[in-house]
Structure formats: C-alpha cells, structure tokens
Motif scaffolding. Structure first.
Motif, PDB file in Angstrom:
ATOM      1  N   LYS A 161       2.951   0.578  13.942  1.00  0.00           N
ATOM      2  CA  LYS A 161       2.650   0.326  12.530  1.00  0.00           C
ATOM      3  C   LYS A 161       2.258   1.581  11.756  1.00  0.00           C
ATOM      4  CE  LYS A 161      -2.124  -1.139  13.524  1.00  0.00           C
ATOM      5  NZ  LYS A 161      -2.043  -0.898  14.988  1.00  0.00           N
ATOM      6  N   ASP A 162       1.686   2.558  12.436  1.00  0.00           N
ATOM      7  CA  ASP A 162       1.233   3.768  11.740  1.00  0.00           C
ATOM      8  C   ASP A 162       2.357   4.769  11.488  1.00  0.00           C
ATOM      9  OD1 ASP A 162      -1.398   2.830  11.741  1.00  0.00           O
ATOM     10  OD2 ASP A 162      -1.797   3.680  13.721  1.00  0.00           O
ATOM     11  N   THR A 163       3.543   4.473  11.984  1.00  0.00           N
ATOM     12  CA  THR A 163       4.652   5.428  11.858  1.00  0.00           C
ATOM     13  C   THR A 163       5.667   5.019  10.796  1.00  0.00           C
ATOM     14  OG1 THR A 163       6.047   4.324  13.511  1.00  0.00           O
ATOM     15  CG2 THR A 163       4.435   5.913  14.330  1.00  0.00           C
ATOM     16  N   TYR A 164       5.497   3.860  10.187  1.00  0.00           N
ATOM     17  CA  TYR A 164       6.521   3.326   9.299  1.00  0.00           C
ATOM     18  C   TYR A 164       6.395   3.827   7.858  1.00  0.00           C
ATOM     19  CZ  TYR A 164       7.414  -0.037  13.058  1.00  0.00           C
ATOM     20  OH  TYR A 164       7.719  -0.619  14.263  1.00  0.00           O
ATOM     21  N   SER A 165       7.554   3.996   7.233  1.00  0.00           N
ATOM     22  CA  SER A 165       7.613   4.323   5.808  1.00  0.00           C
ATOM     23  C   SER A 165       7.664   3.016   5.013  1.00  0.00           C
ATOM     24  CB  SER A 165       8.868   5.146   5.508  1.00  0.00           C
ATOM     25  OG  SER A 165      10.036   4.356   5.740  1.00  0.00           O
ATOM     26  N   ARG A 166       7.619   3.139   3.690  1.00  0.00           N
ATOM     27  CA  ARG A 166       7.699   1.928   2.875  1.00  0.00           C
ATOM     28  C   ARG A 166       9.030   1.215   3.102  1.00  0.00           C
ATOM     29  NH1 ARG A 166      10.144   0.242  -1.300  1.00  0.00           N
ATOM     30  NH2 ARG A 166      11.070   2.271  -1.758  1.00  0.00           N
ATOM     31  N   GLU A 167      10.122   2.005   3.228  1.00  0.00           N
ATOM     32  CA  GLU A 167      11.435   1.400   3.470  1.00  0.00           C
ATOM     33  C   GLU A 167      11.458   0.652   4.802  1.00  0.00           C
ATOM     34  OE1 GLU A 167      10.925   4.470   2.539  1.00  0.00           O
ATOM     35  OE2 GLU A 167      11.972   4.721   0.622  1.00  0.00           O
ATOM     36  N   ASP A 168      10.769   1.205   5.792  1.00  0.00           N
ATOM     37  CA  ASP A 168      10.690   0.528   7.090  1.00  0.00           C
ATOM     38  C   ASP A 168       9.978  -0.816   6.951  1.00  0.00           C
ATOM     39  OD1 ASP A 168      11.935   2.665   8.324  1.00  0.00           O
ATOM     40  OD2 ASP A 168      10.048   3.639   8.870  1.00  0.00           O
ATOM     41  N   PHE A 169       8.883  -0.814   6.204  1.00  0.00           N
ATOM     42  CA  PHE A 169       8.144  -2.064   6.012  1.00  0.00           C
ATOM     43  C   PHE A 169       9.000  -3.105   5.290  1.00  0.00           C
ATOM     44  CE2 PHE A 169       4.333   0.561   6.786  1.00  0.00           C
ATOM     45  CZ  PHE A 169       3.667  -0.270   7.672  1.00  0.00           C
ATOM     46  N   ASP A 170       9.816  -2.657   4.350  1.00  0.00           N
ATOM     47  CA  ASP A 170      10.699  -3.588   3.644  1.00  0.00           C
ATOM     48  C   ASP A 170      11.695  -4.231   4.617  1.00  0.00           C
ATOM     49  OD1 ASP A 170       9.432  -3.001   1.300  1.00  0.00           O
ATOM     50  OD2 ASP A 170      10.980  -1.632   0.550  1.00  0.00           O
ATOM     51  N   GLU A 171      12.224  -3.423   5.522  1.00  0.00           N
ATOM     52  CA  GLU A 171      13.177  -3.952   6.502  1.00  0.00           C
ATOM     53  C   GLU A 171      12.480  -4.887   7.488  1.00  0.00           C
ATOM     54  OE1 GLU A 171      16.756  -4.657   8.510  1.00  0.00           O
ATOM     55  OE2 GLU A 171      16.310  -3.859   6.509  1.00  0.00           O
ATOM     56  N   MET A 215       0.658  -1.893   2.259  1.00  0.00           N
ATOM     57  CA  MET A 215      -0.045  -1.367   1.085  1.00  0.00           C
ATOM     58  C   MET A 215      -0.367   0.110   1.273  1.00  0.00           C
ATOM     59  SD  MET A 215      -2.651  -4.511   0.201  1.00  0.00           S
ATOM     60  CE  MET A 215      -3.658  -3.456  -0.837  1.00  0.00           C
ATOM     61  N   GLY A 216      -0.780   0.459   2.485  1.00  0.00           N
ATOM     62  CA  GLY A 216      -1.096   1.852   2.776  1.00  0.00           C
ATOM     63  C   GLY A 216       0.128   2.745   2.649  1.00  0.00           C
ATOM     64  N   ALA A 217       1.270   2.254   3.123  1.00  0.00           N
ATOM     65  CA  ALA A 217       2.507   3.037   3.039  1.00  0.00           C
ATOM     66  C   ALA A 217       2.929   3.231   1.588  1.00  0.00           C
ATOM     67  CB  ALA A 217       3.612   2.334   3.823  1.00  0.00           C
ATOM     68  N   LYS A 218       2.757   2.192   0.771  1.00  0.00           N
ATOM     69  CA  LYS A 218       3.102   2.297  -0.648  1.00  0.00           C
ATOM     70  C   LYS A 218       2.195   3.294  -1.355  1.00  0.00           C
ATOM     71  CE  LYS A 218       5.249  -2.151  -1.721  1.00  0.00           C
ATOM     72  NZ  LYS A 218       5.155  -3.376  -2.552  1.00  0.00           N
ATOM     73  N   ALA A 219       0.902   3.232  -1.036  1.00  0.00           N
ATOM     74  CA  ALA A 219      -0.054   4.149  -1.658  1.00  0.00           C
ATOM     75  C   ALA A 219       0.269   5.590  -1.287  1.00  0.00           C
ATOM     76  CB  ALA A 219      -1.471   3.787  -1.220  1.00  0.00           C
ATOM     77  N   GLU A 220       0.622   5.789  -0.030  1.00  0.00           N
ATOM     78  CA  GLU A 220       0.965   7.135   0.431  1.00  0.00           C
ATOM     79  C   GLU A 220       2.222   7.647  -0.263  1.00  0.00           C
ATOM     80  OE1 GLU A 220       2.101   9.392   4.633  1.00  0.00           O
ATOM     81  OE2 GLU A 220       1.133   7.423   4.657  1.00  0.00           O
ATOM     82  N   GLU A 221       3.183   6.762  -0.449  1.00  0.00           N
ATOM     83  CA  GLU A 221       4.421   7.150  -1.130  1.00  0.00           C
ATOM     84  C   GLU A 221       4.149   7.513  -2.585  1.00  0.00           C
ATOM     85  OE1 GLU A 221       7.548   4.227  -2.424  1.00  0.00           O
ATOM     86  OE2 GLU A 221       8.643   5.150  -0.773  1.00  0.00           O
ATOM     87  N   ASN A 222       3.306   6.729  -3.243  1.00  0.00           N
ATOM     88  CA  ASN A 222       2.965   7.005  -4.646  1.00  0.00           C
ATOM     89  C   ASN A 222       2.222   8.325  -4.783  1.00  0.00           C
ATOM     90  OD1 ASN A 222       4.134   4.616  -5.488  1.00  0.00           O
ATOM     91  ND2 ASN A 222       2.222   3.448  -5.354  1.00  0.00           N
ATOM     92  N   GLN A 223       1.359   8.598  -3.815  1.00  0.00           N
ATOM     93  CA  GLN A 223       0.598   9.838  -3.847  1.00  0.00           C
ATOM     94  C   GLN A 223       1.521  11.046  -3.702  1.00  0.00           C
ATOM     95  OE1 GLN A 223      -2.624  10.211  -4.529  1.00  0.00           O
ATOM     96  NE2 GLN A 223      -2.364  12.447  -4.395  1.00  0.00           N
TER      97      GLN A 223
END
Length: 227
Positions: A161-171, A215-223
């Motif tokens: 779970k700690d290695t996924y990007s936002r796109e990964d979470f979407d999939e 949510m964490g992945a999205k926040a990281e992407e936005n940052q």
C-alpha cells in the motif's frame, strides 16, 4: 457356342476389373506424388512468404495429407508409399517447428522491448498472471475460491500500500469494484454463510485502509504539482 461366349464374357470381365484396379492404383500414385510435390514446394518457398500465408498452407496441407493417406489403400506396395508419406511429413514438421520457434522468439523480443503495462502488472499481482485483463472478467471466481481471492487481494494491498501512486489506487479500486460485482453472482451459486462472513470481515478491514492510503497518495500528488 454358348460355352465360348461365356468364356469370352468372363475374360472380358476379368480384363475390365484388372483395368479398373490399375486405374485406381495409378490415381492413388498420382495423389501420393502430388502430396510429395506440395510439401517440397512449401519447403522451398521463401520463409517470409510461408509465414505470411501459413494459415492457407496449413489448410491445404491437411487436405492433401488426408487424400494421400486415403490413397494408400489402393496401392499394392502400401509400405513403400507410407514411407514416402512419412518422409514428407517429417519435412513439413521440421519447417513448421522452425517457423513456430521463430514466431515465439519474435514475440518474446517484442515483449522484452515493450514497456510493461502497469495496470496489467497490478492485475497479475492481485489475481495471478493473465487471469484478469482489461475486461475485468471474473468468471473463473466461484463459491469455492472466492474467499481466497478476497484474502489474497487484501494481503497484496496491505503489503504494498505504501508504494502505490494515485493511478495505481484508481486501478485497484476498479478491480475491487469488479470483484465485488461478481460476488453478487457467486452468492446466488451457493456461497456459504461462513465464507460470506469472512469476506465481509476482509471488506471491513480493507475499506478504511484503502480510503486513507488513497487520500494520502492524492495529497502527495497535489503537493508535487505545486512544487
């Protein structure tokens, strides 16, 4: 006079039978010969042309093989004819094996040079290599294995779970929803109450964990986008 006519008639019938048999043998010999010539023509054709027309070559080969094998029954020296057929079959088999090996090598080379499909890698990791494609077809999941599928899904997510990007979470979300939709079908096929409860427990653990990590992945992407 009648006796002479009878003898002549019998002789004529015998000659006719011999003649017919001779004609059938000749035709059979031509059929076997045509088979040999066809195989030789395929062997001598350019490899590129053989590859391009292999489907039609295979159809014609199978037809001519059947005809040649049927013709064997009409030949006196059947053993010799069979040996000729086997020799031609071996030639064809060698060519087919060579072309198949080249095709496989080309396929592997192309696969090696093609960037991996990240979504497919995720599907393979969660469900096993090649079991799920873009169509998200879960027809192989049934009442006997669905609990294991959910359990493997949860464990795979928890481990990475700690290695996924936002796109990964979407999939992952899309895969999970497709699996859940198929579960409705499995329930009608006799899913046991015990397995259903265990699946519910896994879903209960997965949902909040997935939501938080996404949510964490999205926040990281936005940052990163702001930097």
């Amino acid at each position: 006079m009648k006796k002479i006519n009878l003898i002549l008639g019998s002789a004529l019938i015998a000659v006719t039978l011999v003649s017919c048999k001779s004609e059938s043998e000749q035709q059979a010999e031509k059929t076997v010969g045509a088979y040999e010539k066809y195989v030789d023509s395929v062997i001598n054709v350019a490899v590129a042309d053989a590859k391009a027309n292999w489907e039609s070559i295979e159809v014609a080969y199978n037809q001519k093989t059947a005809e040649a094998e049927a013709a064997l029954a009409e030949l006196k020296d059947k053993a010799a004819a069979e040996a000729r057929l086997e020799k031609s079959k071996a030639k064809y088999a060698d060519l087919k094996s060579k072309l198949e090996a080249e095709a496989q090598a080309a396929k592997e080379a192309q696969a090696a040079s093609t960037p991996p499909n990240k979504k497919q890698l995720l599907r393979d990791a969660y469900f096993g290599a090649g079991k799920i494609g873009e169509d998200m077809n879960f027809s192989w999941v049934n009442k006997d294995n669905i609990l294991k599928v959910y359990n493997d899904f949860y464990n795979e997510f928890d481990k990475n779970k700690d290695t996924y990007s936002r796109e990964d979470f979407d999939e992952i979300k899309a895969m999970y929803e497709a699996l859940d939709a198929h579960k409705n079908t499995v329930e009608k096929e006799g899913l046991t109450s015990k397995d259903n409860r265990k699946i519910a427990e896994l879903k209960f653990k997965f949902a909040p964990k997935f939501k938080w990590e996404r949510m964490g992945a999205k926040a990281e992407e936005n940052q990163k986008a702001k930097e």
